[in-house]
Design a protein around this motif. Structure first.
Motif, short mmCIF file in Angstrom:
data_model
loop_
_atom_site.label_atom_id
_atom_site.label_comp_id
_atom_site.label_asym_id
_atom_site.label_seq_id
_atom_site.Cartn_x
_atom_site.Cartn_y
_atom_site.Cartn_z
N LEU A 181 0.86 -1.18 0.00
CA LEU A 181 0.00 0.00 0.00
C LEU A 181 0.90 1.23 0.00
N VAL A 182 0.81 2.03 -1.07
CA VAL A 182 1.66 3.21 -1.19
C VAL A 182 0.88 4.51 -1.09
N GLY A 183 -0.45 4.44 -1.11
CA GLY A 183 -1.20 5.69 -1.00
C GLY A 183 -2.65 5.57 -1.37
N LEU A 184 -3.25 6.74 -1.55
CA LEU A 184 -4.65 6.86 -1.92
C LEU A 184 -4.74 7.79 -3.11
N MET A 185 -5.76 7.58 -3.95
CA MET A 185 -5.95 8.45 -5.11
C MET A 185 -7.42 8.76 -5.31
N THR A 186 -7.66 9.85 -6.01
CA THR A 186 -9.02 10.20 -6.41
C THR A 186 -8.99 10.79 -7.80
N ILE A 187 -10.09 10.61 -8.51
CA ILE A 187 -10.26 11.18 -9.85
C ILE A 187 -11.09 12.45 -9.69
N GLY A 188 -10.82 13.43 -10.53
CA GLY A 188 -11.54 14.69 -10.45
C GLY A 188 -12.98 14.59 -10.93
N MET A 189 -13.63 15.69 -10.93
CA MET A 189 -15.02 15.79 -11.36
C MET A 189 -15.11 15.52 -12.86
N ALA A 190 -16.31 15.49 -13.37
CA ALA A 190 -16.53 15.18 -14.79
C ALA A 190 -15.79 16.12 -15.73
N ASP A 191 -15.55 17.35 -15.31
CA ASP A 191 -14.81 18.30 -16.15
C ASP A 191 -13.31 18.21 -15.89
N TYR A 192 -12.87 17.11 -15.23
CA TYR A 192 -11.47 16.86 -14.92
C TYR A 192 -10.88 17.91 -13.99
N SER A 193 -11.70 18.36 -13.10
CA SER A 193 -11.24 19.24 -12.02
C SER A 193 -11.91 18.73 -10.75
N SER A 194 -11.44 19.19 -9.65
CA SER A 194 -12.04 18.81 -8.38
C SER A 194 -12.26 20.05 -7.54
N ARG A 195 -13.20 19.95 -6.67
CA ARG A 195 -13.43 21.01 -5.70
C ARG A 195 -12.48 20.79 -4.53
N PRO A 196 -12.11 21.84 -3.83
CA PRO A 196 -11.19 21.66 -2.69
C PRO A 196 -11.69 20.62 -1.68
N GLU A 197 -12.99 20.49 -1.52
CA GLU A 197 -13.49 19.51 -0.55
C GLU A 197 -13.17 18.07 -0.98
N ASN A 198 -13.02 17.81 -2.28
CA ASN A 198 -12.60 16.48 -2.73
C ASN A 198 -11.18 16.20 -2.28
N PHE A 199 -10.31 17.19 -2.38
CA PHE A 199 -8.93 17.03 -1.94
C PHE A 199 -8.86 16.91 -0.42
N THR A 200 -9.61 17.74 0.26
CA THR A 200 -9.65 17.68 1.73
C THR A 200 -10.12 16.32 2.19
N CYS A 201 -11.09 15.77 1.50
CA CYS A 201 -11.63 14.44 1.83
C CYS A 201 -10.54 13.39 1.71
N LEU A 202 -9.73 13.44 0.65
CA LEU A 202 -8.66 12.44 0.48
C LEU A 202 -7.59 12.62 1.55
N VAL A 203 -7.28 13.85 1.91
CA VAL A 203 -6.32 14.10 3.00
C VAL A 203 -6.84 13.48 4.29
N GLU A 204 -8.13 13.65 4.56
CA GLU A 204 -8.72 13.07 5.77
C GLU A 204 -8.72 11.55 5.72
N CYS A 205 -8.96 10.98 4.54
CA CYS A 205 -8.90 9.52 4.38
C CYS A 205 -7.50 9.01 4.69
N ARG A 206 -6.49 9.72 4.18
CA ARG A 206 -5.11 9.30 4.46
C ARG A 206 -4.83 9.34 5.95
N ARG A 207 -5.28 10.37 6.60
CA ARG A 207 -5.06 10.49 8.06
C ARG A 207 -5.69 9.31 8.78
N ALA A 208 -6.91 8.97 8.41
CA ALA A 208 -7.61 7.86 9.06
C ALA A 208 -6.95 6.52 8.77
N VAL A 209 -6.52 6.30 7.53
CA VAL A 209 -5.86 5.05 7.16
C VAL A 209 -4.54 4.92 7.91
#
Length: 192
Positions: free
Chosen positions: A117-145
């Motif tokens: 296990l080397v990390g976590l990833m996420t794909i952006g929104m349909a327009d290939y961008s993400s909202r800051p809350e998507n990034f914050t969510c992944l940061v929180e997932c990493r913290r929990a993992v």
């Protein structure tokens, strides 16, 4: 920490990577990003011996299949990232944030000796961008993992951000960004 941009990494669909990898230098460290079906594991890993990471592991059965193939072929452990659907879009693959993410990471870490296990990833929104809350969510997932597995957060990479939003992703803590269209131009998916 600054994000890595892989100059030796090419994001390609399954059949593109299978076709192109044998033609390119053997020192390329390939990262596969995209939905991977269990019945395609042998095709991918068999054709790309220098595959370093599968960034889109979205279930225990896929993790088990990858691990079994790596052990069968006596390869070095394969790096994997848990794909998290941070936007909640039904069109996106990935586990839900929270216990689903932690559970898959735990399964990989404890039950898949052919994987690392080397990390976590996420794909952006349909327009290939993400909202800051998507990034914050992944940061929180990493913290929990990291907490659940007794790891340091820095031991787990964050693959988030693409050509349209990589700067925001880096500001939010991305260690890996995917900027293929900025380098190679827009991709014609009708030919993929």
């Amino acid at each position: 920490m600054s994000a890595q941009v892989f100059s030796s990494y090419v994001h390609a669909g399954l059949w593109e990577i299978v076709d192109k990898a044998p033609l390119l230098p053997k020192d390329i460290r390939w990262h596969f990003v995209g939905h991977l079906q269990r019945n395609k594991v042998r095709s991918l890993l068999g054709a790309v011996p220098n595959l370093e990471v599968v960034e889109s592991v979205d279930g225990e059965k896929l993790a088990d299949k990858l691990s079994a193939f790596v052990l069968e072929e006596e390869r070095e452990p394969l790096g994997v990232m848990v794909q998290v659907n941070t936007s909640g879009e039904v069109s996106k693959f990935g586990v839900s944030p929270g216990e689903s993410c932690i559970g898959l990471a735990r399964h990989i870490h404890q039950q898949c000796p052919g994987l690392k296990l080397v990390g976590l990833m996420t794909i952006g929104m349909a327009d290939y961008s993400s909202r800051p809350e998507n990034f914050t969510c992944l940061v929180e997932c990493r913290r929990a993992v990291a907490q659940d597995l007794g790891l340091q957060e820095a031991d787990l990479a964050l693959s988030m951000g693409m050509s349209g939003d990589y700067q925001a992703a880096i500001a939010m803590g991305a260690t890996h960004v995917r900027v293929g269209s900025s380098i190679f131009g827009a991709r014609d998916y009708s030919k993929a």
